[in-house]
Design a protein around this motif. Structure first.
Motif, PDB file in Angstrom:
ATOM      1  N   THR A 196      -6.736 -10.080 -18.027  1.00 21.95           N
ATOM      2  CA  THR A 196      -7.664  -9.289 -18.837  1.00 21.95           C
ATOM      3  C   THR A 196      -6.951  -8.196 -19.629  1.00 21.95           C
ATOM      4  OG1 THR A 196      -8.090  -7.771 -16.979  1.00 21.95           O
ATOM      5  CG2 THR A 196      -9.553  -9.686 -17.220  1.00 21.95           C
ATOM      6  N   GLN A 197      -5.626  -8.127 -19.455  1.00 21.17           N
ATOM      7  CA  GLN A 197      -4.775  -7.124 -20.125  1.00 21.17           C
ATOM      8  C   GLN A 197      -5.121  -5.690 -19.705  1.00 21.17           C
ATOM      9  OE1 GLN A 197      -4.816  -7.914 -24.399  1.00 21.17           O
ATOM     10  NE2 GLN A 197      -3.203  -9.437 -24.137  1.00 21.17           N
ATOM     11  N   GLU A 198      -5.778  -5.537 -18.570  1.00 23.38           N
ATOM     12  CA  GLU A 198      -5.934  -4.196 -18.004  1.00 23.38           C
ATOM     13  C   GLU A 198      -4.614  -3.713 -17.442  1.00 23.38           C
ATOM     14  OE1 GLU A 198      -9.634  -3.467 -15.599  1.00 23.38           O
ATOM     15  OE2 GLU A 198      -9.807  -5.648 -15.790  1.00 23.38           O
ATOM     16  N   VAL A 199      -3.748  -4.657 -17.085  1.00 20.08           N
ATOM     17  CA  VAL A 199      -2.429  -4.358 -16.545  1.00 20.08           C
ATOM     18  C   VAL A 199      -1.391  -4.920 -17.498  1.00 20.08           C
ATOM     19  CG1 VAL A 199      -0.827  -4.783 -14.656  1.00 20.08           C
ATOM     20  CG2 VAL A 199      -3.243  -4.353 -14.169  1.00 20.08           C
ATOM     21  N   ARG A 200      -0.433  -4.102 -17.886  1.00 19.80           N
ATOM     22  CA  ARG A 200       0.656  -4.525 -18.770  1.00 19.80           C
ATOM     23  C   ARG A 200       1.927  -4.737 -17.950  1.00 19.80           C
ATOM     24  NH1 ARG A 200      -1.714  -5.496 -23.846  1.00 19.80           N
ATOM     25  NH2 ARG A 200      -3.391  -3.980 -24.128  1.00 19.80           N
ATOM     26  N   SER A 201       2.835  -5.540 -18.493  1.00 17.52           N
ATOM     27  CA  SER A 201       4.089  -5.807 -17.786  1.00 17.52           C
ATOM     28  C   SER A 201       4.899  -4.542 -17.558  1.00 17.52           C
ATOM     29  CB  SER A 201       4.919  -6.837 -18.571  1.00 17.52           C
ATOM     30  OG  SER A 201       4.230  -8.071 -18.640  1.00 17.52           O
ATOM     31  N   ASN A 202       4.793  -3.562 -18.498  1.00 13.77           N
ATOM     32  CA  ASN A 202       5.569  -2.317 -18.325  1.00 13.77           C
ATOM     33  C   ASN A 202       4.975  -1.403 -17.253  1.00 13.77           C
ATOM     34  OD1 ASN A 202       3.289  -1.370 -19.614  1.00 13.77           O
ATOM     35  ND2 ASN A 202       4.330  -0.790 -21.507  1.00 13.77           N
ATOM     36  N   GLN A 203       3.855  -1.798 -16.660  1.00 21.92           N
ATOM     37  CA  GLN A 203       3.256  -1.031 -15.567  1.00 21.92           C
ATOM     38  C   GLN A 203       3.585  -1.632 -14.206  1.00 21.92           C
ATOM     39  OE1 GLN A 203      -0.847  -1.416 -17.224  1.00 21.92           O
ATOM     40  NE2 GLN A 203      -0.922   0.820 -17.071  1.00 21.92           N
ATOM     41  N   ALA A 204       4.525  -2.562 -14.182  1.00 23.78           N
ATOM     42  CA  ALA A 204       4.827  -3.279 -12.941  1.00 23.78           C
ATOM     43  C   ALA A 204       5.199  -2.333 -11.810  1.00 23.78           C
ATOM     44  CB  ALA A 204       5.957  -4.280 -13.187  1.00 23.78           C
ATOM     45  N   GLY A 205       6.084  -1.387 -12.082  1.00 22.55           N
ATOM     46  CA  GLY A 205       6.521  -0.467 -11.031  1.00 22.55           C
ATOM     47  C   GLY A 205       5.374   0.327 -10.429  1.00 22.55           C
ATOM     48  N   LYS A 206       4.516   0.829 -11.284  1.00 18.37           N
ATOM     49  CA  LYS A 206       3.379   1.628 -10.822  1.00 18.37           C
ATOM     50  C   LYS A 206       2.423   0.794  -9.979  1.00 18.37           C
ATOM     51  CE  LYS A 206      -0.673   4.090 -12.650  1.00 18.37           C
ATOM     52  NZ  LYS A 206      -1.395   4.480 -13.886  1.00 18.37           N
ATOM     53  N   ILE A 207       2.127  -0.432 -10.440  1.00 18.69           N
ATOM     54  CA  ILE A 207       1.183  -1.291  -9.720  1.00 18.69           C
ATOM     55  C   ILE A 207       1.768  -1.731  -8.381  1.00 18.69           C
ATOM     56  CG2 ILE A 207      -0.099  -3.457  -9.802  1.00 18.69           C
ATOM     57  CD1 ILE A 207      -1.107  -1.316 -11.724  1.00 18.69           C
ATOM     58  N   ILE A 208       3.044  -2.077  -8.379  1.00 19.53           N
ATOM     59  CA  ILE A 208       3.684  -2.520  -7.121  1.00 19.53           C
ATOM     60  C   ILE A 208       3.699  -1.391  -6.105  1.00 19.53           C
ATOM     61  CG2 ILE A 208       5.856  -3.293  -6.093  1.00 19.53           C
ATOM     62  CD1 ILE A 208       6.380  -4.816  -8.738  1.00 19.53           C
ATOM     63  N   ARG A 209       4.007  -0.174  -6.563  1.00 22.94           N
ATOM     64  CA  ARG A 209       3.996   0.978  -5.642  1.00 22.94           C
ATOM     65  C   ARG A 209       2.600   1.211  -5.072  1.00 22.94           C
ATOM     66  NH1 ARG A 209       7.467   3.153  -9.527  1.00 22.94           N
ATOM     67  NH2 ARG A 209       5.743   4.295 -10.528  1.00 22.94           N
ATOM     68  N   LYS A 210       1.594   1.096  -5.933  1.00 20.46           N
ATOM     69  CA  LYS A 210       0.219   1.323  -5.483  1.00 20.46           C
ATOM     70  C   LYS A 210      -0.192   0.287  -4.441  1.00 20.46           C
ATOM     71  CE  LYS A 210      -4.550   1.792  -7.136  1.00 20.46           C
ATOM     72  NZ  LYS A 210      -5.429   1.845  -8.317  1.00 20.46           N
ATOM     73  N   GLU A 211       0.108  -0.992  -4.712  1.00 13.33           N
ATOM     74  CA  GLU A 211      -0.268  -2.051  -3.773  1.00 13.33           C
ATOM     75  C   GLU A 211       0.527  -1.954  -2.475  1.00 13.33           C
ATOM     76  OE1 GLU A 211      -2.725  -4.415  -3.806  1.00 13.33           O
ATOM     77  OE2 GLU A 211      -3.402  -3.165  -5.470  1.00 13.33           O
ATOM     78  N   THR A 212       1.791  -1.557  -2.572  1.00 13.41           N
ATOM     79  CA  THR A 212       2.598  -1.398  -1.356  1.00 13.41           C
ATOM     80  C   THR A 212       2.065  -0.254  -0.499  1.00 13.41           C
ATOM     81  OG1 THR A 212       4.552  -2.210  -2.553  1.00 13.41           O
ATOM     82  CG2 THR A 212       4.939  -1.079  -0.465  1.00 13.41           C
ATOM     83  N   THR A 213       1.666   0.823  -1.168  1.00 14.78           N
ATOM     84  CA  THR A 213       1.048   1.943  -0.434  1.00 14.78           C
ATOM     85  C   THR A 213      -0.249   1.501   0.233  1.00 14.78           C
ATOM     86  OG1 THR A 213       1.977   3.506  -2.032  1.00 14.78           O
ATOM     87  CG2 THR A 213       0.192   4.306  -0.627  1.00 14.78           C
ATOM     88  N   ALA A 214      -1.032   0.702  -0.493  1.00 15.15           N
ATOM     89  CA  ALA A 214      -2.254   0.161   0.100  1.00 15.15           C
ATOM     90  C   ALA A 214      -1.926  -0.705   1.310  1.00 15.15           C
ATOM     91  CB  ALA A 214      -3.032  -0.655  -0.934  1.00 15.15           C
ATOM     92  N   GLY A 215      -0.809  -1.453   1.219  1.00 20.46           N
ATOM     93  CA  GLY A 215      -0.368  -2.270   2.351  1.00 20.46           C
ATOM     94  C   GLY A 215       0.001  -1.423   3.558  1.00 20.46           C
ATOM     95  N   ILE A 216       0.593  -0.257   3.305  1.00 21.99           N
ATOM     96  CA  ILE A 216       0.938   0.651   4.412  1.00 21.99           C
ATOM     97  C   ILE A 216      -0.330   1.127   5.121  1.00 21.99           C
ATOM     98  CG2 ILE A 216       1.928   2.910   4.963  1.00 21.99           C
ATOM     99  CD1 ILE A 216       3.923   2.445   2.670  1.00 21.99           C
ATOM    100  N   VAL A 217      -1.323   1.538   4.335  1.00 21.33           N
ATOM    101  CA  VAL A 217      -2.582   2.023   4.916  1.00 21.33           C
ATOM    102  C   VAL A 217      -3.293   0.901   5.671  1.00 21.33           C
ATOM    103  CG1 VAL A 217      -4.838   3.000   4.391  1.00 21.33           C
ATOM    104  CG2 VAL A 217      -2.824   3.774   3.121  1.00 21.33           C
ATOM    105  N   LEU A 218      -3.384  -0.280   5.023  1.00 26.78           N
ATOM    106  CA  LEU A 218      -4.040  -1.412   5.684  1.00 26.78           C
ATOM    107  C   LEU A 218      -3.294  -1.822   6.943  1.00 26.78           C
ATOM    108  CD1 LEU A 218      -4.855  -3.621   2.561  1.00 26.78           C
ATOM    109  CD2 LEU A 218      -6.516  -2.498   4.044  1.00 26.78           C
ATOM    110  N   GLY A 219      -1.968  -1.873   6.841  1.00 24.82           N
ATOM    111  CA  GLY A 219      -1.152  -2.262   7.989  1.00 24.82           C
ATOM    112  C   GLY A 219      -1.330  -1.323   9.163  1.00 24.82           C
TER     113      GLY A 219
END
Length: 464
Positions: free
Chosen positions: A358-381
């Motif tokens: 949907t182009q809400e996420v751009r390729s140049n935002q990869a670092g930010k999105i990966i950090r956010k999802e990894t942080t979410a993984g820490i909380v979920l874990g």
């Protein structure tokens, strides 16, 4: 013969219920050869509903029901039919029947139908069209599939800048029936290059003597003939258009793509993405009308890949026989760990893939999105780890095993969230389809590395 009473359309009845009622009655009337009753039954029904009812009839009855329609009704209904039903009806029609229906279809719908037919049949049908319709269809078929040129219609309204409002209204009256949409009027120069546009609202509110060039909008949003159909859909969605003009490499206006076509595109693309997320080979035809062997063929390729990659998990487990022999209860939690890790990874990848599409996420935002999802993984874990530790203690009564399971689940959740977020970006950078490639690789990575983490954590805690 007794004439069947048409179904009563009450405001409280849902359209789905009415459609099911019509279909049941129509099927019964056709089986009784009560054709007059069947014909009367379809009179108050909308064209799109008639098309769906006919498509759901047993195949031998489809052609019979279609022939009960008047010529005008048949032409309207035919455009709404599923492509498989259209092809079956064409094979049953006489030559004259086919020519009349195809000639009256809109060029974009006709081109979409021809895309589904064998080349030999297309050549024969093209010869049956009038010269004008043959040229318009050949024009669309000349563009690449899934591009603006292939899905556009050449039936649009265009005028010149020096025309007055009065002259424009006269032109619209004379060409309205030949145009698919009259809410937007496009302005072109003598070379047919697109120079401006204005809406029907502007036309109605302007003075009769106003010149078009003085009131039109010159900042025109358009797409090219080779623009991908998904990008066309996003353009119409972004600007809330009912249609978007299509130009060639010299900016000459050659057609328009309307919002009804965009809705079909969005449904098609979403279906393809969902199929790919499930490891299914996508196709343009209706999945539920596809024969069994084709269904199996589309599923088996990725299942074989997953089968082979999952042997890596079996290899890892077989290499840990010594610890399993000493603490057999460790084996009971392996499915829990890898399934939970797969679910966490699937959630992250689904969010990222949807954002990329949907182009809400751009390729140049990869670092930010990966950090956010990894942080979410820490909380979920952390949350899941605590729960599973308590639960494992209750089930096994072995604190060491319970801690190994909880800590491993914490680590696996982090790893799965990272993989689920990172792999779609990686595959997009490699020019591969993230929706198709991510699922099997995430599953394999989480399974293999999850089991390795689990057994190593267990060795440390249990000191084996």
């Amino acid at each position: 013969m007794n004439q069947e009473t048409p179904p009563t359309y009450q405001p409280t009845s849902s359209r789905q219920e009415l459609q099911e009622l019509v279909q049941a009655q129509l099927e019964r009337l056709l089986s009784q050869e009560n054709y007059e009753g069947a014909k009367a039954l379809l009179i108050p029904v909308q064209y799109v509903d008639i098309a769906e009812v006919i498509g759901n009839l047993p195949e031998p009855m489809q052609a019979i029901a279609f022939r009960l329609l008047s010529k005008e009704e048949a032409i309207e209904v035919f455009e709404y039919l599923d492509s498989n039903v259209q092809q079956a009806l064409i094979s049953d029609f006489k030559r004259q029947d086919v020519q009349e229906i195809l000639d009256r279809m809109s060029p974009d719908d006709r081109a979409r139908l021809f895309d589904e037919l064998p080349a030999k049949v297309v050549r024969r049908l093209l010869q049956q069209l009038t010269p004008a319709e043959r040229d318009s269809t050949a024009l669309l078929l000349g563009y690449k599939p899934n591009t603006a040129g292939r899905i556009m219609t050449p039936e649009y309204l265009s005028i010149k800048e020096n025309m007055t409002i009065t002259q424009t209204l006269e032109r619209i009256r004379s060409l309205a029936d030949a145009s698919e949409l009259i809410y937007y009027i496009y302005v072109t120069d003598d070379a047919r290059r697109l120079t401006g546009t204005f809406s029907l609202r502007n036309l109605i509110t302007a003075q009769p003597e106003d010149i078009i060039g003085n009131i039109m909008t010159r900042d025109v949003v358009y797409v090219h003939t080779d623009t991908d159909q998904e990008e066309v859909a996003r353009t119409i969605q972004r600007y809330d258009f009912l249609a978007v003009p299509v130009v060639d490499n010299e900016k000459r206006l050659v057609g328009i793509v309307t919002v009804d076509d965009v809705l079909d595109i969005l449904q098609q693309e979403t279906t393809e993405d969902i199929y790919k997320l499930g490891g299914l080979e996508s196709a343009a035809d209706n999945y539920f009308q596809t024969n069994l062997f084709t269904v199996a063929r589309r599923r088996v390729s990725w299942l074989l890949i997953l089968l082979l990659t999952n042997t890596l998990t079996s290899t890892v487990i077989s290499g840990q026989e010594d610890i399993l022999e000493q603490v057999v209860s460790l084996a009971a939690f392996i499915p829990l760990l890898i399934d939970t890790g797969g679910n966490v990874g699937a959630q992250s990848s689904t969010v990222v893939i949807r954002g990329l599409n949907t182009q809400e996420v751009r390729s140049n935002q990869a670092g930010k999105i990966i950090r956010k999802e990894t942080t979410a993984g820490i909380v979920l874990g952390a949350m899941l780890g605590v729960v599973v530790t308590v639960w494992a203690t209750f089930l096994q009564g072995n604190v060491g095993v319970s801690l190994a399971v909880g800590i491993s689940l914490f680590a696996i959740s982090i790893m799965a969230s990272f993989a689920g977020a990172a792999l779609p970006f990686l595959f997009r950078a490699m020019k591969l389809d993230p929706a198709l490639m991510s699922a099997p690789f995430i599953t394999t990575a989480v399974d293999v590395f999850g089991v390795l983490v689990y057994f190593n954590v267990a060795r440390l805690i249990l000191r084996i």
